[in-house]
Design a protein around this motif. Structure first.
Motif, PDB file in Angstrom:
ATOM      1  N   ILE A  71      32.866  36.683  58.509  1.00 47.18           N
ATOM      2  CA  ILE A  71      32.362  35.707  57.765  1.00 47.18           C
ATOM      3  C   ILE A  71      31.455  36.319  57.078  1.00 47.18           C
ATOM      4  CG2 ILE A  71      30.702  33.815  58.437  1.00 47.18           C
ATOM      5  CD1 ILE A  71      33.797  33.367  58.902  1.00 47.18           C
ATOM      6  N   GLN A  72      30.775  36.712  56.942  1.00 48.12           N
ATOM      7  CA  GLN A  72      29.456  37.456  55.648  1.00 48.12           C
ATOM      8  C   GLN A  72      29.792  37.740  54.802  1.00 48.12           C
ATOM      9  OE1 GLN A  72      26.497  40.723  57.636  1.00 48.12           O
ATOM     10  NE2 GLN A  72      25.016  38.875  56.615  1.00 48.12           N
ATOM     11  N   ASP A  73      30.701  38.922  54.864  1.00 48.94           N
ATOM     12  CA  ASP A  73      31.714  38.975  54.239  1.00 48.94           C
ATOM     13  C   ASP A  73      32.246  37.349  52.907  1.00 48.94           C
ATOM     14  OD1 ASP A  73      30.913  41.716  54.210  1.00 48.94           O
ATOM     15  OD2 ASP A  73      33.233  42.374  54.744  1.00 48.94           O
ATOM     16  N   LEU A  74      33.231  36.766  53.279  1.00 48.07           N
ATOM     17  CA  LEU A  74      33.762  36.150  52.775  1.00 48.07           C
ATOM     18  C   LEU A  74      32.271  35.006  51.937  1.00 48.07           C
ATOM     19  CD1 LEU A  74      37.162  35.567  55.756  1.00 48.07           C
ATOM     20  CD2 LEU A  74      37.253  35.712  53.147  1.00 48.07           C
ATOM     21  N   GLY A  75      31.951  34.822  53.334  1.00 45.39           N
ATOM     22  CA  GLY A  75      30.342  33.875  52.438  1.00 45.39           C
ATOM     23  C   GLY A  75      29.811  34.331  51.308  1.00 45.39           C
ATOM     24  N   SER A  76      29.998  35.596  51.102  1.00 47.17           N
ATOM     25  CA  SER A  76      29.273  36.487  50.040  1.00 47.17           C
ATOM     26  C   SER A  76      30.304  35.923  49.160  1.00 47.17           C
ATOM     27  CB  SER A  76      28.737  37.705  50.174  1.00 47.17           C
ATOM     28  OG  SER A  76      29.820  38.412  50.209  1.00 47.17           O
ATOM     29  N   LEU A  77      31.472  35.909  49.427  1.00 38.13           N
ATOM     30  CA  LEU A  77      32.461  36.074  47.728  1.00 38.13           C
ATOM     31  C   LEU A  77      32.225  33.786  47.207  1.00 38.13           C
ATOM     32  CD1 LEU A  77      35.341  37.173  46.828  1.00 38.13           C
ATOM     33  CD2 LEU A  77      36.377  36.135  48.925  1.00 38.13           C
ATOM     34  N   LEU A  78      31.981  34.229  48.034  1.00 36.41           N
ATOM     35  CA  LEU A  78      31.609  31.933  48.577  1.00 36.41           C
ATOM     36  C   LEU A  78      30.469  31.848  47.758  1.00 36.41           C
ATOM     37  CD1 LEU A  78      33.906  30.556  51.304  1.00 36.41           C
ATOM     38  CD2 LEU A  78      34.857  30.537  48.879  1.00 36.41           C
ATOM     39  N   ALA A 192      39.270  24.817  50.037  1.00 34.93           N
ATOM     40  CA  ALA A 192      40.003  25.933  49.201  1.00 34.93           C
ATOM     41  C   ALA A 192      41.013  26.712  50.263  1.00 34.93           C
ATOM     42  CB  ALA A 192      38.878  26.584  48.714  1.00 34.93           C
ATOM     43  N   ALA A 193      41.938  26.481  51.556  1.00 40.90           N
ATOM     44  CA  ALA A 193      42.311  26.988  51.971  1.00 40.90           C
ATOM     45  C   ALA A 193      43.066  27.822  51.779  1.00 40.90           C
ATOM     46  CB  ALA A 193      43.330  26.011  52.407  1.00 40.90           C
ATOM     47  N   PHE A 194      44.357  27.772  50.906  1.00 46.78           N
ATOM     48  CA  PHE A 194      44.373  29.240  49.840  1.00 46.78           C
ATOM     49  C   PHE A 194      44.398  28.904  48.518  1.00 46.78           C
ATOM     50  CE2 PHE A 194      47.852  29.919  45.677  1.00 46.78           C
ATOM     51  CZ  PHE A 194      48.822  31.342  47.071  1.00 46.78           C
ATOM     52  N   GLY A 195      43.559  28.464  47.802  1.00 45.85           N
ATOM     53  CA  GLY A 195      42.490  29.255  46.918  1.00 45.85           C
ATOM     54  C   GLY A 195      40.993  29.772  46.323  1.00 45.85           C
ATOM     55  N   GLY A 196      40.962  29.611  48.230  1.00 48.32           N
ATOM     56  CA  GLY A 196      39.094  30.253  48.264  1.00 48.32           C
ATOM     57  C   GLY A 196      39.520  31.547  48.160  1.00 48.32           C
ATOM     58  N   MET A 197      41.173  32.404  48.698  1.00 44.88           N
ATOM     59  CA  MET A 197      40.890  33.871  47.713  1.00 44.88           C
ATOM     60  C   MET A 197      41.325  34.206  47.061  1.00 44.88           C
ATOM     61  SD  MET A 197      41.281  35.158  51.664  1.00 44.88           S
ATOM     62  CE  MET A 197      40.282  36.749  51.259  1.00 44.88           C
ATOM     63  N   VAL A 198      41.395  33.210  45.445  1.00 50.16           N
ATOM     64  CA  VAL A 198      42.163  33.436  44.591  1.00 50.16           C
ATOM     65  C   VAL A 198      40.810  33.827  43.156  1.00 50.16           C
ATOM     66  CG1 VAL A 198      44.148  32.596  43.131  1.00 50.16           C
ATOM     67  CG2 VAL A 198      44.356  31.921  45.415  1.00 50.16           C
ATOM     68  N   LEU A 199      40.538  31.894  43.964  1.00 53.25           N
ATOM     69  CA  LEU A 199      39.591  31.699  42.198  1.00 53.25           C
ATOM     70  C   LEU A 199      39.204  32.484  42.286  1.00 53.25           C
ATOM     71  CD1 LEU A 199      39.650  28.367  43.085  1.00 53.25           C
ATOM     72  CD2 LEU A 199      40.555  29.134  41.166  1.00 53.25           C
ATOM     73  N   PRO A 200      38.053  32.968  42.826  1.00 57.96           N
ATOM     74  CA  PRO A 200      37.230  34.634  42.922  1.00 57.96           C
ATOM     75  C   PRO A 200      37.431  35.872  41.973  1.00 57.96           C
ATOM     76  CG  PRO A 200      36.525  33.729  45.227  1.00 57.96           C
ATOM     77  CD  PRO A 200      37.862  33.285  44.396  1.00 57.96           C
ATOM     78  N   PHE A 201      38.606  35.557  42.566  1.00 59.86           N
ATOM     79  CA  PHE A 201      39.202  36.515  41.533  1.00 59.86           C
ATOM     80  C   PHE A 201      39.965  36.648  40.421  1.00 59.86           C
ATOM     81  CE2 PHE A 201      39.588  38.758  46.295  1.00 59.86           C
ATOM     82  CZ  PHE A 201      38.770  38.429  46.777  1.00 59.86           C
ATOM     83  N   LEU A 202      40.345  35.842  41.139  1.00 65.10           N
ATOM     84  CA  LEU A 202      40.785  35.377  39.020  1.00 65.10           C
ATOM     85  C   LEU A 202      39.440  35.682  38.391  1.00 65.10           C
ATOM     86  CD1 LEU A 202      43.058  31.812  39.876  1.00 65.10           C
ATOM     87  CD2 LEU A 202      44.259  33.958  38.347  1.00 65.10           C
ATOM     88  N   LYS A 203      38.761  34.727  38.326  1.00 63.45           N
ATOM     89  CA  LYS A 203      37.444  35.051  37.535  1.00 63.45           C
ATOM     90  C   LYS A 203      36.831  36.255  37.838  1.00 63.45           C
ATOM     91  CE  LYS A 203      33.127  32.041  37.349  1.00 63.45           C
ATOM     92  NZ  LYS A 203      31.725  31.808  37.864  1.00 63.45           N
ATOM     93  N   GLU A 204      37.039  37.213  37.931  1.00 70.78           N
ATOM     94  CA  GLU A 204      36.041  38.810  37.358  1.00 70.78           C
ATOM     95  C   GLU A 204      37.565  39.234  37.037  1.00 70.78           C
ATOM     96  OE1 GLU A 204      34.468  39.247  41.989  1.00 70.78           O
ATOM     97  OE2 GLU A 204      36.504  40.209  41.486  1.00 70.78           O
ATOM     98  N   LEU A 205      38.377  38.472  37.178  1.00 70.53           N
ATOM     99  CA  LEU A 205      39.895  38.892  36.230  1.00 70.53           C
ATOM    100  C   LEU A 205      39.879  38.010  34.943  1.00 70.53           C
ATOM    101  CD1 LEU A 205      43.354  38.727  38.505  1.00 70.53           C
ATOM    102  CD2 LEU A 205      42.101  40.990  37.275  1.00 70.53           C
TER     103      LEU A 205
END
Ligand code: 0PR
Length: 393
Positions: A71-78, A192-205
């Motif tokens: 949760i902490q890891d994913l929280g920091s991603l968010l 962000a059930a689907f987008g939550g693990m896409v958007l942060p990485f899209l941004k980094e890309l």
């Protein structure tokens, strides 16, 4: 139930035969499913954690710690490593928890959702006795924020934005919703059930993507499901709250458990440790770089499909995709007819009133996209004569 048990080898062989057919169908034909094929290492981790029950954290201390770390890891991603959360059964439970917290925290009785929201929010509202106000979409398939603002009343418990809609992967203007939420003192939940693990990485890309997470001060809770773009086995949903205060009104203590009372805010009591073990392992093994590569690959396939659909006379896109979800329709056919023909050609695509949905997931290949495109093109031809002619060729 039979009297005598059978030979385990025979039973397992039969089981494998049945399930393998489903796996094959899912892997090669269901090009519109939001669940990822779990990575092999996630399956191993799942088995290692399988015996545990994180609902009894006094006994299963280790797995409870793994959940906190995940949760902490994913929280920091968010953008909030101090977020309070849980790995739950899926996006449906996560959305129910969010609206439950909002209702109990505010003691109010209405929720405003975009018409693009997932059915789980209607389930949640129904369970919680909340009246649903549906906010229409603009031409870009995102919610009309002015409508939301105008329809806030003294009874509004929450407003909801979606970051990656079920039908098209569109992202609502969460920044504007956050401003409205702050201005009016309203609870804002982001699905962000689907987008939550896409958007942060899209941004980094380097893609231009809107903000959607706890960086925005008005965001109170976020749903992000590792069993969608996180490569985790089902059931692995995720709910994240900005702080402890928001979850307090839905937190219950089970006082008699070994090792002292367990306080929990999830709907289920007994909770599987397998998905937690899998999510924790994936986050460690892949890291940000690994997930970035996964998203990069999905976007490459998405862009390939988009480019080729745009070149096709008979096909059109609903909108330029923000993420790896593509809405396609046949210019000269109804969606029903188009869908039926794709089904006859062996594909399993989700059918929405305006389009068919294709989701390019990590397990898909360029070859599969090529085959899909060939059949989309065939199916889109107006007459059966045209279709038959291409099938012969
Ligand atoms: N929020 C959003 C934006 C969703 O799209 C979904 C599920 C949920 C919440 C609920 O998540 P759970 O299903 O984990 O409770 N959307 C998927 C869909 O409708 C569910 C799904 C997944 C359906 C895989 C079929 C399938 O093969 O597409």
């Amino acid at each position: 139930m039979r009297e005598e048990g059978c030979d385990p080898k025979v039973v397992l062989e039969e089981l494998a035969r049945i399930v393998e057919e489903d796996v094959k169908r899912f892997t090669f034909r269901a090009v519109g499913s939001m669940c990822s094929k779990p990575l092999p290492i996630a399956k191993i981790a799942y088995l290692i954690g399988m015996e545990s029950n994180v609902g009894d954290a006094g006994v299963w201390e280790g797995v409870a710690r793994l959940e906190k770390e995940a949760i902490q890891d994913l929280g920091s991603l968010l953008s909030n490593p101090r977020a309070v959360g849980a790995i739950v059964s899926g996006g449906t439970e996560a959305n129910i928890l969010a609206l439950w917290a909002a209702r109990n925290y505010t003691k109010k009785s209405e929720v405003i959702v975009p018409t693009s929201c997932h059915i789980s929010l209607y389930k949640a509202a129904n369970l919680l006795g909340l009246k649903v106000i549906e906010a229409p979409l603009k031409s870009d398939y995102t919610v009309d924020v002015d409508f939301v603002r105008r329809n806030i009343t003294n009874e509004t418990a929450a407003i909801v934005g979606v970051a990656g809609t079920t039908a098209l992967g569109a992202v609502d203007p969460i920044e504007e919703l956050s401003e409205v939420a702050l201005e009016k003192g309203i609870y804002l939940h982001v699905d962000a059930a689907f987008g939550g693990m896409v958007l942060p990485f899209l941004k980094e890309l380097g893609y231009e993507v809107p903000e959607f997470d706890f960086k925005l001060d008005g965001v109170c809770s976020i749903t992000v499901d590792p069993h969608k773009m996180g490569l985790a086995p089902i059931p692995a949903g995720g709910i994240f709250f900005r702080n402890e205060e928001l979850v307090e009104p839905i937190t219950f203590e089970t006082p008699y458990l070994a090792g002292g009372g367990v306080r929990s805010f999830t709907i289920t009591g007994t909770r599987p440790g397998g998905p937690i073990a899998a999510v924790w392992t994936l986050l460690r093994v892949l890291g940000k770089r690994g997930y970035r590569e996964v998203v990069k690959r999905c976007m490459k396939l998405t862009e390939m499909l988009v480019r080729r659909v745009e070149e096709e006379e008979e096909l059109e896109l609903l909108m330029r995709p923000v993420m790896n979800i593509v809405g396609v329709r046949a210019k000269r056919l109804s969606v029903k007819e188009f869908s039926l023909r794709m089904r006859k050609l062996g594909w399993l695509l989700s059918e929405f009133p305006t389009h068919l949905r294709v989701i390019l997931m990590p397990h898909h290949t360029e070859r599969l996209v090529g085959e899909l495109l060939r059949d989309l093109r065939r199916a889109a031809l107006r007459s059966h004569v045209e279709l038959r002619a291409t099938l012969k060729s």
